[in-house]
Design a protein around this motif. Structure first.
Motif, PDB file in Angstrom:
ATOM      1  N   GLU A  11       0.838  -1.207   0.000  1.00 27.23           N
ATOM      2  CA  GLU A  11       0.000   0.000   0.000  1.00 27.23           C
ATOM      3  C   GLU A  11       0.871   1.255   0.000  1.00 27.23           C
ATOM      4  O   GLU A  11       0.603   2.217  -0.718  1.00 27.23           O
ATOM      5  CB  GLU A  11      -0.889   0.048   1.240  1.00 27.23           C
ATOM      6  N   GLN A  12       1.901   1.245   0.839  1.00 25.97           N
ATOM      7  CA  GLN A  12       2.767   2.420   0.949  1.00 25.97           C
ATOM      8  C   GLN A  12       3.587   2.639  -0.326  1.00 25.97           C
ATOM      9  O   GLN A  12       3.788   3.788  -0.745  1.00 25.97           O
ATOM     10  CB  GLN A  12       3.687   2.287   2.169  1.00 25.97           C
ATOM     11  N   ILE A  13       4.024   1.575  -0.940  1.00 24.85           N
ATOM     12  CA  ILE A  13       4.771   1.694  -2.205  1.00 24.85           C
ATOM     13  C   ILE A  13       3.872   2.297  -3.278  1.00 24.85           C
ATOM     14  O   ILE A  13       4.285   3.218  -4.006  1.00 24.85           O
ATOM     15  CB  ILE A  13       5.340   0.317  -2.638  1.00 24.85           C
ATOM     16  N   VAL A  14       2.646   1.799  -3.384  1.00 19.19           N
ATOM     17  CA  VAL A  14       1.689   2.343  -4.356  1.00 19.19           C
ATOM     18  C   VAL A  14       1.457   3.825  -4.069  1.00 19.19           C
ATOM     19  O   VAL A  14       1.490   4.665  -4.974  1.00 19.19           O
ATOM     20  CB  VAL A  14       0.361   1.554  -4.333  1.00 19.19           C
ATOM     21  N   ARG A  15       1.242   4.167  -2.802  1.00 23.62           N
ATOM     22  CA  ARG A  15       1.006   5.563  -2.424  1.00 23.62           C
ATOM     23  C   ARG A  15       2.184   6.449  -2.817  1.00 23.62           C
ATOM     24  O   ARG A  15       2.005   7.509  -3.433  1.00 23.62           O
ATOM     25  CB  ARG A  15       0.740   5.674  -0.919  1.00 23.62           C
ATOM     26  N   LEU A  16       3.400   6.013  -2.501  1.00 26.13           N
ATOM     27  CA  LEU A  16       4.589   6.823  -2.793  1.00 26.13           C
ATOM     28  C   LEU A  16       4.804   7.007  -4.294  1.00 26.13           C
ATOM     29  O   LEU A  16       5.080   8.122  -4.757  1.00 26.13           O
ATOM     30  CB  LEU A  16       5.829   6.183  -2.158  1.00 26.13           C
ATOM     31  N   ILE A  17       4.687   5.936  -5.052  1.00 22.71           N
ATOM     32  CA  ILE A  17       4.899   6.024  -6.503  1.00 22.71           C
ATOM     33  C   ILE A  17       3.826   6.902  -7.148  1.00 22.71           C
ATOM     34  O   ILE A  17       4.148   7.777  -7.966  1.00 22.71           O
ATOM     35  CB  ILE A  17       4.927   4.620  -7.142  1.00 22.71           C
ATOM     36  N   CYS A  18       2.582   6.682  -6.776  1.00 25.87           N
ATOM     37  CA  CYS A  18       1.493   7.459  -7.379  1.00 25.87           C
ATOM     38  C   CYS A  18       1.568   8.931  -6.993  1.00 25.87           C
ATOM     39  O   CYS A  18       1.303   9.806  -7.821  1.00 25.87           O
ATOM     40  CB  CYS A  18       0.148   6.857  -7.003  1.00 25.87           C
ATOM     41  N   THR A  19       1.941   9.201  -5.767  1.00 28.03           N
ATOM     42  CA  THR A  19       2.087  10.590  -5.328  1.00 28.03           C
ATOM     43  C   THR A  19       3.234  11.264  -6.084  1.00 28.03           C
ATOM     44  O   THR A  19       3.093  12.391  -6.569  1.00 28.03           O
ATOM     45  CB  THR A  19       2.338  10.650  -3.804  1.00 28.03           C
ATOM     46  N   LYS A  20       4.350  10.566  -6.215  1.00 28.83           N
ATOM     47  CA  LYS A  20       5.518  11.116  -6.918  1.00 28.83           C
ATOM     48  C   LYS A  20       5.180  11.478  -8.361  1.00 28.83           C
ATOM     49  O   LYS A  20       5.621  12.509  -8.877  1.00 28.83           O
ATOM     50  CB  LYS A  20       6.669  10.106  -6.897  1.00 28.83           C
ATOM     51  N   TYR A  21       4.378  10.655  -9.035  1.00 30.67           N
ATOM     52  CA  TYR A  21       4.063  10.878 -10.445  1.00 30.67           C
ATOM     53  C   TYR A  21       2.669  11.484 -10.650  1.00 30.67           C
ATOM     54  O   TYR A  21       2.152  11.481 -11.766  1.00 30.67           O
ATOM     55  CB  TYR A  21       4.205   9.571 -11.230  1.00 30.67           C
ATOM     56  N   ASN A  22       2.087  12.013  -9.561  1.00 30.16           N
ATOM     57  CA  ASN A  22       0.789  12.683  -9.619  1.00 30.16           C
ATOM     58  C   ASN A  22      -0.291  11.816 -10.286  1.00 30.16           C
ATOM     59  O   ASN A  22      -1.017  12.260 -11.166  1.00 30.16           O
ATOM     60  CB  ASN A  22       0.911  14.039 -10.336  1.00 30.16           C
ATOM     61  N   MET A  23      -0.340  10.556  -9.857  1.00 25.31           N
ATOM     62  CA  MET A  23      -1.322   9.601 -10.385  1.00 25.31           C
ATOM     63  C   MET A  23      -2.392   9.328  -9.331  1.00 25.31           C
ATOM     64  O   MET A  23      -2.100   9.302  -8.140  1.00 25.31           O
ATOM     65  CB  MET A  23      -0.629   8.269 -10.738  1.00 25.31           C
ATOM     66  N   ASN A  24      -3.618   9.134  -9.783  1.00 20.57           N
ATOM     67  CA  ASN A  24      -4.690   8.724  -8.874  1.00 20.57           C
ATOM     68  C   ASN A  24      -4.534   7.238  -8.568  1.00 20.57           C
ATOM     69  O   ASN A  24      -4.072   6.467  -9.412  1.00 20.57           O
ATOM     70  CB  ASN A  24      -6.056   8.972  -9.507  1.00 20.57           C
ATOM     71  N   TYR A  25      -4.941   6.852  -7.379  1.00 19.25           N
ATOM     72  CA  TYR A  25      -4.862   5.447  -6.980  1.00 19.25           C
ATOM     73  C   TYR A  25      -5.898   5.151  -5.916  1.00 19.25           C
ATOM     74  O   TYR A  25      -6.396   6.050  -5.249  1.00 19.25           O
ATOM     75  CB  TYR A  25      -3.463   5.090  -6.455  1.00 19.25           C
ATOM     76  N   VAL A  26      -6.223   3.883  -5.792  1.00 22.97           N
ATOM     77  CA  VAL A  26      -7.116   3.409  -4.738  1.00 22.97           C
ATOM     78  C   VAL A  26      -6.555   2.094  -4.226  1.00 22.97           C
ATOM     79  O   VAL A  26      -6.307   1.175  -5.013  1.00 22.97           O
ATOM     80  CB  VAL A  26      -8.558   3.165  -5.250  1.00 22.97           C
TER      81      VAL A  26
END
Length: 176
Positions: A11-26
């Motif tokens: 979950e944290q990896i997804v959050r960090l990567i998506c935040t870094k590249y300004n991507m939406n995620y759930v």
């Protein structure tokens, strides 16, 4: 436990990567799934114990379980995708499980009753308590998902037992 830590790390990896590249995620924290072909779940194991005439052993204490039917999980995820496709804002983290739960002792009793209803002899099966005192609890609160997506599971725990026992007994009669 290692399993829980691994899920949280992902979950944290997804959050960090998506935040870094300004991507939406759930991230969906999916509870324990069950269905007639999930033989590792207690309902299915109880079915086979009863079918084989074996006693069911449960731990002392008040261990409780909650399972989400596979059909309910698919329905909920479809509701989430539909909401995203409509452009609705969704959160980044949801629990998705069945808010309905049952004590394992009661699950065993209901399983024995349902076995009789589908034509399986239950009179030779007993529920026996082990010496282990358990506080096992896999219940997850999914109210946020239910409320935000106006969704509820179709199957309560008792309805899930009914569905599994009916389908499993149909398989047996079809193969005879």
């Amino acid at each position: 436990n290692l399993y829980g830590i691994t899920k949280f790390a992902i979950e944290q990896i997804v959050r960090l990567i998506c935040t870094k590249y300004n991507m939406n995620y759930v991230n969906i924290r999916l509870g324990s799934l069950a269905g007639d072909k999930f033989d590792q779940r207690m309902i299915n194991r109880f079915y086979y114990k009863i079918l084989d005439g074996d006693d069911i052993y449960i731990d002392k204490g008040a261990p409780k379980v909650s399972y989400l039917h596979l059909e309910d999980a698919a329905s909920a995820l479809a509701k989430l995708v539909e909401s995203i496709k409509k452009g609705n804002k969704v959160g980044n983290l949801y629990n998705l499980s069945n808010n309905d739960w049952i004590l394992i002792r009661d699950l065993a009793k209901i399983s024995i009753e349902k076995a009789e209803a589908v034509g399986i002899r239950k009179d030779i099966v007993a529920i026996k308590e082990t010496n282990k005192d358990s506080t096992y609890n896999n219940v997850v609160n999914s109210s946020r998902f239910y409320n935000e997506f106006d969704w509820r599971p179709k199957y309560s725990m008792i309805e899930l037992v009914n569905d599994i026992f009916l389908k499993k007994s149909e398989y047996i009669y079809q193969t005879k």
